[in-house]
Write a protein that holds these residues in place. Structure first.
Motif, PDB file in Angstrom:
ATOM      1  N   VAL A  26       0.881  -1.078  -0.131  1.00  0.00           N
ATOM      2  CA  VAL A  26       0.029   0.041   0.056  1.00  0.00           C
ATOM      3  C   VAL A  26       0.915   1.212   0.027  1.00  0.00           C
ATOM      4  O   VAL A  26       1.962   1.268   0.834  1.00  0.00           O
ATOM      5  N   PHE A  58      -1.556  -1.483   5.997  1.00  0.00           N
ATOM      6  CA  PHE A  58      -1.623  -0.024   5.988  1.00  0.00           C
ATOM      7  C   PHE A  58      -0.448   0.613   5.015  1.00  0.00           C
ATOM      8  O   PHE A  58       0.360   0.018   4.790  1.00  0.00           O
ATOM      9  N   GLY A  59      -0.717   1.799   4.614  1.00  0.00           N
ATOM     10  CA  GLY A  59       0.051   2.526   3.912  1.00  0.00           C
ATOM     11  C   GLY A  59       1.127   3.330   5.147  1.00  0.00           C
ATOM     12  O   GLY A  59       0.760   3.271   6.213  1.00  0.00           O
ATOM     13  N   ARG A 101      -7.584  -4.438   2.490  1.00  0.00           N
ATOM     14  CA  ARG A 101      -7.664  -5.913   2.842  1.00  0.00           C
ATOM     15  C   ARG A 101      -8.655  -6.784   1.766  1.00  0.00           C
ATOM     16  O   ARG A 101      -9.325  -6.296   1.080  1.00  0.00           O
ATOM     17  N   TYR A 151      -9.661   1.796   2.819  1.00  0.00           N
ATOM     18  CA  TYR A 151     -10.037   2.398   3.918  1.00  0.00           C
ATOM     19  C   TYR A 151      -9.270   3.774   3.906  1.00  0.00           C
ATOM     20  O   TYR A 151      -8.045   3.710   3.600  1.00  0.00           O
ATOM     21  N   GLY A 189     -13.934 -10.337   2.443  1.00  0.00           N
ATOM     22  CA  GLY A 189     -14.497 -11.498   3.396  1.00  0.00           C
ATOM     23  C   GLY A 189     -13.323 -12.083   4.493  1.00  0.00           C
ATOM     24  O   GLY A 189     -12.137 -11.989   4.314  1.00  0.00           O
ATOM     25  N   GLY A 190     -14.018 -12.568   5.304  1.00  0.00           N
ATOM     26  CA  GLY A 190     -13.221 -13.341   6.339  1.00  0.00           C
ATOM     27  C   GLY A 190     -12.200 -12.223   7.280  1.00  0.00           C
ATOM     28  O   GLY A 190     -11.906 -11.086   6.975  1.00  0.00           O
ATOM     29  N   PRO A 191     -11.905 -12.720   8.382  1.00  0.00           N
ATOM     30  CA  PRO A 191     -11.182 -11.865   9.148  1.00  0.00           C
ATOM     31  C   PRO A 191      -9.699 -11.822   8.602  1.00  0.00           C
ATOM     32  O   PRO A 191      -8.577 -12.283   9.474  1.00  0.00           O
ATOM     33  N   SER A 192      -9.321 -11.253   7.646  1.00  0.00           N
ATOM     34  CA  SER A 192      -8.119 -11.147   7.118  1.00  0.00           C
ATOM     35  C   SER A 192      -7.335  -9.939   7.556  1.00  0.00           C
ATOM     36  O   SER A 192      -7.893  -8.856   7.991  1.00  0.00           O
ATOM     37  N   GLU A 193      -6.026  -9.882   7.383  1.00  0.00           N
ATOM     38  CA  GLU A 193      -5.217  -8.841   7.706  1.00  0.00           C
ATOM     39  C   GLU A 193      -5.555  -7.509   7.024  1.00  0.00           C
ATOM     40  O   GLU A 193      -5.656  -7.524   5.730  1.00  0.00           O
ATOM     41  N   GLN A 194      -5.331  -6.565   7.661  1.00  0.00           N
ATOM     42  CA  GLN A 194      -5.429  -5.321   7.203  1.00  0.00           C
ATOM     43  C   GLN A 194      -3.976  -4.760   6.843  1.00  0.00           C
ATOM     44  O   GLN A 194      -3.396  -4.600   7.848  1.00  0.00           O
ATOM     45  N   TYR A 233     -11.212  -4.470  -0.351  1.00  0.00           N
ATOM     46  CA  TYR A 233     -11.665  -3.378   0.482  1.00  0.00           C
ATOM     47  C   TYR A 233     -10.457  -2.344   0.722  1.00  0.00           C
ATOM     48  O   TYR A 233      -9.291  -2.861   0.891  1.00  0.00           O
TER      49      TYR A 233
END
Lengths: 109, 113
Positions: free
Chosen positions: B4, B104-105, B94, B33, B97-102, B31
């Motif tokens: 990112v 960051f930039g 991310r 943000y 779907g699912g509890p995946s890792e987000q 996704y």
């Protein structure tokens, strides 16, 4: 409403002392929980997630559904652990991660 | 694989000026943000997108607009900057779907005078 609380803004410990960073959540259902860390002037990065049940850099976190807590622990703090720590629950589907206000950990030599 | 990235890294604006922050990711994530980070306030979600062409409001959307014309890019616009928008802005992405890792930039430090 979904909420996450990190009650301590700042936590100072001596090197070699145990560390516990508190996180309490208010969610319906069973959220997945994450801890993110931000070292000085760096981007946030994932530290650990409950679902994988792993230990990263000596940190562990136990989900206590009865107390709705996901506290982060380390038995012996190191100076390089000084950073900002964020607890982040994830609900389901499209819902974004909601971050707590963070706790700044300062490890004193 | 750059992950990112955010452009610019730093910016100083005068009150009333406009600008656009660019976020790009090369991981084919659905996704994306935008957060702002302020001392004592933690990370607060401004807007987010669950796919190309979609956007949704977060916790603090007022004064900001976003667009997701291409899957890999998520733009954050300030139409008329105010001193209250002085902050560090982080973009994240991310997988769907699912509890995946987000991921960051590196952040954009914006000062509005």
């Amino acid at each position: 409403a979904q909420r996450v609380t990190q009650p301590e803004k700042l936590l100072s410990v001596f090197k070699g002392a145990p560390v516990e960073l508190k996180c309490n959540y208010s969610y319906s259902g069973s959220p997945e929980l994450f801890w993110y860390v931000q070292y000085s002037r760096q981007r946030l990065q994932l530290l650990l997630r409950h679902i994988s049940r792993e230990s990263i850099k000596g940190f562990t976190a136990d989900l206590n559904k009865g107390e709705t807590s996901f506290h982060l622990k380390k038995p012996f703090a190191q100076e390089e652990d000084s950073a900002m720590y964020y607890c982040a629950p994830w609900g389901s589907g499209n819902t974004p991660l909601v971050f707590g206000k963070g706790t700044r950990l300062s490890v004193i030599a | 694989n750059a992950g990112v990235t955010q452009t610019p890294k730093f910016r100083v604006l005068k009150t009333g000026q406009s600008m656009t922050l660019l976020c790009a990711q090369d991981m084919n994530h659905e996704y994306m943000y935008w957060y702002r980070q302020d001392p004592g306030m933690g990370l607060r979600l401004i807007h987010y997108s669950v796919g190309e062409g979609t956007t949704a409001k977060g916790e603090v959307p007022d004064g900001y607009n976003v667009s997701r014309l291409k899957k890999q890019n998520f733009l954050l616009g300030l139409e008329s900057a105010a001193p209250s928008q002085t902050s560090v802005y982080f973009c994240a992405s991310r997988l769907e779907g699912g509890p995946s890792e987000q991921f960051f930039g590196p952040g954009t430090r914006l000062t509005v005078l």
